[in-house]
Design a protein around this motif. Structure first.
Motif, short mmCIF file in Angstrom:
data_model
loop_
_atom_site.label_atom_id
_atom_site.label_comp_id
_atom_site.label_asym_id
_atom_site.label_seq_id
_atom_site.Cartn_x
_atom_site.Cartn_y
_atom_site.Cartn_z
N GLU A 114 -7.81 23.85 -33.51
CA GLU A 114 -8.30 22.54 -33.08
C GLU A 114 -7.74 22.08 -31.74
OE1 GLU A 114 -10.71 20.71 -34.56
OE2 GLU A 114 -10.94 22.37 -35.96
N ASP A 115 -6.63 22.67 -31.30
CA ASP A 115 -5.97 22.16 -30.11
C ASP A 115 -5.42 23.31 -29.28
OD1 ASP A 115 -3.67 21.12 -28.46
OD2 ASP A 115 -4.34 19.22 -29.35
N THR A 116 -5.98 23.51 -28.09
CA THR A 116 -5.57 24.64 -27.25
C THR A 116 -4.14 24.51 -26.74
OG1 THR A 116 -6.57 23.60 -25.30
CG2 THR A 116 -7.92 25.19 -26.52
N TYR A 117 -3.69 23.29 -26.48
CA TYR A 117 -2.32 23.10 -26.02
C TYR A 117 -1.33 23.50 -27.11
CZ TYR A 117 1.74 20.98 -23.78
OH TYR A 117 2.97 20.77 -23.20
N ASP A 118 -1.56 22.99 -28.33
CA ASP A 118 -0.70 23.35 -29.45
C ASP A 118 -0.82 24.83 -29.78
OD1 ASP A 118 0.57 20.93 -29.87
OD2 ASP A 118 -0.93 20.21 -31.28
N LYS A 119 -2.01 25.39 -29.59
CA LYS A 119 -2.21 26.82 -29.84
C LYS A 119 -1.26 27.65 -28.99
CE LYS A 119 -5.57 30.53 -29.60
NZ LYS A 119 -6.95 30.93 -29.40
N TYR A 178 -9.25 18.53 -39.00
CA TYR A 178 -9.09 19.96 -38.79
C TYR A 178 -10.08 20.72 -39.68
CZ TYR A 178 -4.87 18.72 -36.30
OH TYR A 178 -4.00 18.18 -35.41
#
Length: 191
Positions: A114-119, A178
């Protein structure tokens, strides 16, 4: 209730069935929906849990309308101490459904999707944990490695928070946004 780990799920189920057995004559205190949620650590986990749960249900003479299976509500009934029939439903959820892995991995994957930064943070933390203890002096089991990846991510995300605060954050995350969580926990919506 929290059973305190997958090895204690059967004793938790027994406590619930005891309550149903000793229920009031009007059956008002019967648990009518019992969801058993655990993670899939090894390949045989699902079948092992199904067998273990079936043995407990048999011990309490619980009849079932269909075979116990993962991610399906099963209609059950049993007699209480007064011979009255209590009807309830049991849901077994071994997460993730399609692969081996701990709940921590499942939750991190949901966040990553759901989140590229957190990924990116999760992937870097995972790589760090895999490489940091090459002799496996401290991270001696796959379980420890998995938990270290989860804790490392939250150490970055909430560096000044204590464990209890991280738990609070996890409880307050809007997991409904999510899609991975939504798909996996769809059956819980029937509660």
């Amino acid at each position: 209730m929290a059973a305190g780990g997958c090895s204690r799920l059967s004793s938790g189920l027994q406590m619930v069935l005891d309550r149903n057995f000793y229920s009031r004559p009007d059956l008002s205190d019967v648990y009518c929906r019992i969801a058993i949620i655990t993670d899939r650590d090894e390949a045989g986990t699902e079948q092992d849990f199904i067998h273990e749960i079936q043995e407990i249900l048999n011990k309490y003479n619980v009849s079932r309308e269909s075979c116990l299976s993962n991610n399906a509500w099963i209609r059950c009934s049993m007699s209480n101490q007064m011979g009255l029939t209590a009807v309830f439903y049991v849901l077994l959820m071994v997460i993730p459904f399609e692969e081996n892995g701990a709940m921590e991995t499942f939750l991190l994957n949901a966040v990553k999707n759901e989140d590229t930064y957190d990924k990116e943070i999760i992937e870097k933390c995972s790589c760090f944990v895999e490489q940091i203890d090459p002799e496996r002096k401290y991270l001696t089991t796959r379980r420890y490695v998995t938990k270290a990846k989860f804790d490392t991510y939250f150490s970055i995300r909430t560096p000044v928070e204590q464990y209890a605060e991280r738990q609070k954050i996890l409880k307050n995350v809007k997991w409904e946004k999510y899609t991975g969580i939504q798909n996996a926990f769809q059956k819980l919506g029937e509660l």
